[in-house]
Structure formats: structure tokens, C-alpha cells
Design a protein around this motif. Structure first.
Motif, short mmCIF file in Angstrom:
data_model
loop_
_atom_site.label_atom_id
_atom_site.label_comp_id
_atom_site.label_asym_id
_atom_site.label_seq_id
_atom_site.Cartn_x
_atom_site.Cartn_y
_atom_site.Cartn_z
N ALA A 116 -28.04 42.15 96.66
CA ALA A 116 -27.88 42.18 95.21
C ALA A 116 -26.30 42.19 95.24
N ASN A 117 -25.72 41.72 94.20
CA ASN A 117 -24.26 41.52 94.11
C ASN A 117 -23.19 41.05 95.33
N ASN A 118 -24.01 40.57 96.42
CA ASN A 118 -23.24 40.02 97.39
C ASN A 118 -22.20 38.97 96.97
N LEU A 120 -20.50 37.67 93.78
CA LEU A 120 -20.40 37.66 92.22
C LEU A 120 -20.00 36.40 91.70
N THR A 121 -20.00 36.33 90.40
CA THR A 121 -19.81 35.07 89.58
C THR A 121 -18.22 34.67 89.73
N PRO A 130 -26.49 37.66 90.02
CA PRO A 130 -25.97 38.11 91.24
C PRO A 130 -27.07 39.57 91.55
N GLN A 131 -27.39 40.35 90.62
CA GLN A 131 -28.21 41.54 90.87
C GLN A 131 -29.67 41.22 91.39
N ASN A 295 -33.10 39.06 96.75
CA ASN A 295 -32.77 40.54 97.41
C ASN A 295 -33.94 41.14 97.77
#
Length: 328
Positions: A116-118, A120-121, A130-131, A295
Motif C-alpha cells: 500500500a502506497n508503495n 504514489l501518484t 495506491p492504498q 496489497n
């Protein structure tokens, strides 16, 4: 009375000794000749060419009907075991460039495809959720498109980084040297609403839309589809709707807890996702391809590598007890 000394027959002794020496020399020469013949025979033994044993039915090595010049193993238990990194792996294919695509027989412990959030946009505009992680395996030049989603992917997934750094460094030095840095097909595969509109050819085309170069990856959706000899296995969409269709050596049908990632992200025909990934699912209800967010920590790994085209298989029959051996 005076004893008479008899003259010893030294000539006889010498003759017997000579005969003994010559006999020993003869035996030694015969042994040496036999040993040399064996060694010469071994040195002249040709490397194993698996393409000499093509089949057209049952378990074994087939000509790939979808990609000319390529050979793939199919069936529930073909003789495609190979010893690599002191472990049992399976040969998936002999590629057109002469490399061997192989997969680890045993699973590695579960890991996320992408944390998760590896990504980001900010740098990865394609990864709009991304979450949940992102379903592009690796970074690409230009833009990455899946269905109606398009954007940049400038960073590798958590899985790509793990396999090509942490995992690769755990391999022994011989195995590392045998691996060919290779292109992997990482395009997302579309699940069609009407399964009759889908085909393995289309799935391959989806995969080949984007390529990523590295040392270690995972199986493609098409590897899973091609490995079966079941003619009902027609596409990712067909298998996603029908349990127990694409059974093969890539799925252990006695292990109901076997769930592992493929390399390809999932896309619906009308609702594309930047987070869902195809995986091989084996529940008590049966086996099929399914998708889940990147994820998720509930999926294992079957690492895949390409062995250099220069490697030679020196012995073995491809069975689990007598796998192919790579010349070091």
C-alpha cells in the motif's frame, strides 16, 4: 659325508619373474585402455536436447501453437524437473532465443504484489488507488495503459524489488551466474464479459503490450493456460468462470491452500482496475484464475527465471527423482 651343493636354476627364476611382470603389465594395460575408453566416451557425450522428445498428446514437451519456434511443457506431470540452486524447479518453456524459462516447484511464503502506497501518484499517475497497491509489475517507458486507465509507471512494484534484490541475493553464486537478464511480459490481461470473445492468443497479446527487463519474475497468465492439455482451457475469461479447467503441473491439485501470484495485472472489459492482479486460486471448491488487490498478503510466490542459452543439460531424465542437471 660331505654335502654336495646343487647349482640353483637362476634362469628359471628369471623366466617366472618376467612372466609375472608381463602379466601384471597386461592387466594394467587392459584396465588403462578400458578407463580411457570410458573417459573418452563420457567426454564425447552430447548435451541433452529436450526438443528431441516432442510429443503431440499426453504429458510432455509440445511445440507452442501460439508462438512459433517456442516449446512448452504441458500436462499434469511431464518430465520437466531441473535442478537449480540445489532445488527442484520445472522447465516451463524453451524460448525462441534458446533460453530456458523455469519456475520454482515449491512455493515461497506469501508476500504482497505491491505494498500500500508503495507507488504514489506523484510519480506514477497510472496507480490511481495506491492504498491498494498497483498492478503494473515494473516501471515502463512512456505510459502504461489498462482498459480505460492510462498513466506513468516510473517505479517497480514491491514484488519486483523483492525478487530481484532480496531473493536473488539468496541464490547461490552458481545459480546467479546461470540466470539471463531477460524481458518479461507485464501487460494487464483483460477479463471479457462474454467469454466467447476471448482467447489465449488475445491474452498473450495483452501480456506482450508491455515488457520489463530483469532477473526474476513470476509466471504469466498464458503460462498457466498453456500448461494444461485440457482443450476446454480457452482463455483467462473462460477459466475465471469455470473451476478445474486448466489443471497442470503448475497446480498441485492435492493442496487446497495453494494460491500464488501471476505476473499480470487484471483488467475488466468495461471497468479497468489499477490495483487488481491475476492469481492462481485453489480453494476447496476447485482451481481457477481469480483476481485480488495487489496489497493482499494472502498469496504466495513461484519465482521464474530464464537460464542462459549457453547452458548445457548433461544428465537426468526430467523426473523428480532424476532431474535434468546443468553443466557448471
Amino acid at each position: 659325508m660331505r654335502k654336495i651343493k646343487r647349482k640353483k636354476n637362476y634362469n628359471l627364476y628369471i623366466l617366472v619373474a618376467c612372466v609375472g611382470i608381463l602379466s601384471v603389465m597386461g592387466i594394467g594395460y587392459s584396465y588403462l585402455q578400458e578407463t580411457l575408453s570410458i573417459n573418452i566416451g563420457l567426454s564425447m557425450k552430447q548435451p541433452i536436447d529436450i526438443t528431441n522428445e516432442i510429443v503431440t498428446s499426453g504429458d510432455g514437451l509440445y511445440e507452442d501453437q501460439y508462438e512459433e519456434g517456442r516449446y512448452v511443457y504441458r500436462g499434469s506431470e511431464p518430465n520437466n524437473y531441473i535442478q537449480f540452486n540445489n532445488e527442484l524447479w520445472r522447465i516451463i518453456a524453451k524460448e525462441t532465443d534458446g533460453t530456458y524459462k523455469i519456475v520454482r516447484d515449491d512455493l515461497l511464503n506469501e508476500k504482497v504484489y505491491d505494498a500500500a502506497n508503495n507507488r504514489l501518484t506523484t510519480n506514477n499517475t497510472y496507480c490511481d488507488s495506491p492504498q491498494y497497491g498497483c498492478n503494473a509489475f515494473g516501471k515502463v517507458n512512456g505510459t502504461f495503459t489498462s482498459g480505460n486507465k492510462t498513466g506513468t509507471v516510473t517505479e517497480d512494484s514491491s514484488m519486483a524489488e523483492y525478487l530481484n534484490n532480496t531473493y536473488f541475493e539468496q541464490l547461490d553464486s552458481v545459480a546467479q551466474e546461470q540466470i539471463q537478464i531477460h524481458k518479461f511480459n507485464i501487460g494487464n490481461v483483460i477479463d471479457m464479459t462474454n467469454v466467447n470473445n476471448d482467447s489465449i492468443e488475445k491474452n498473450i497479446q495483452d501480456e506482450q503490450a508491455y515488457q520489463w527487463e530483469g532477473k526474476v519474475g513470476m509466471i504469466n497468465v498464458s503460462d498457466y493456460l498453456k500448461a494444461t492439455i485440457d482443450t476446454n482451457c480457452k482463455s483467462v475469461s473462460y477459466d475465471n468462470s469455470n473451476y478445474n479447467v486448466c489443471l497442470s503441473y503448475l497446480v498441485n491439485d492435492t493442496d487446497v491452500n495453494q494460491h500464488y501470484w501471476t505476473m499480470n495485472g487484471y483488467s475488466g472489459e468495461s471497468s479497468a482496475s489499477s490495483s487488481a492482479v491475476w492469481y492462481v486460486s485453489h480453494y476447496s471448491a476447485g482451481i481457477r484464475l481469480r483476481n485480488i488487490v495487489a496489497n493482499s498478503t494472502l498469496r504466495d510466490i513461484k519465482p521464474v527465471v530464464f537460464l542462459k542459452s549457453s547452458i548445457e543439460l548433461t544428465s537426468g531424465k526430467g523426473t523428480a527423482s532424476d532431474p535434468y542437471i546443468i553443466k557448471e
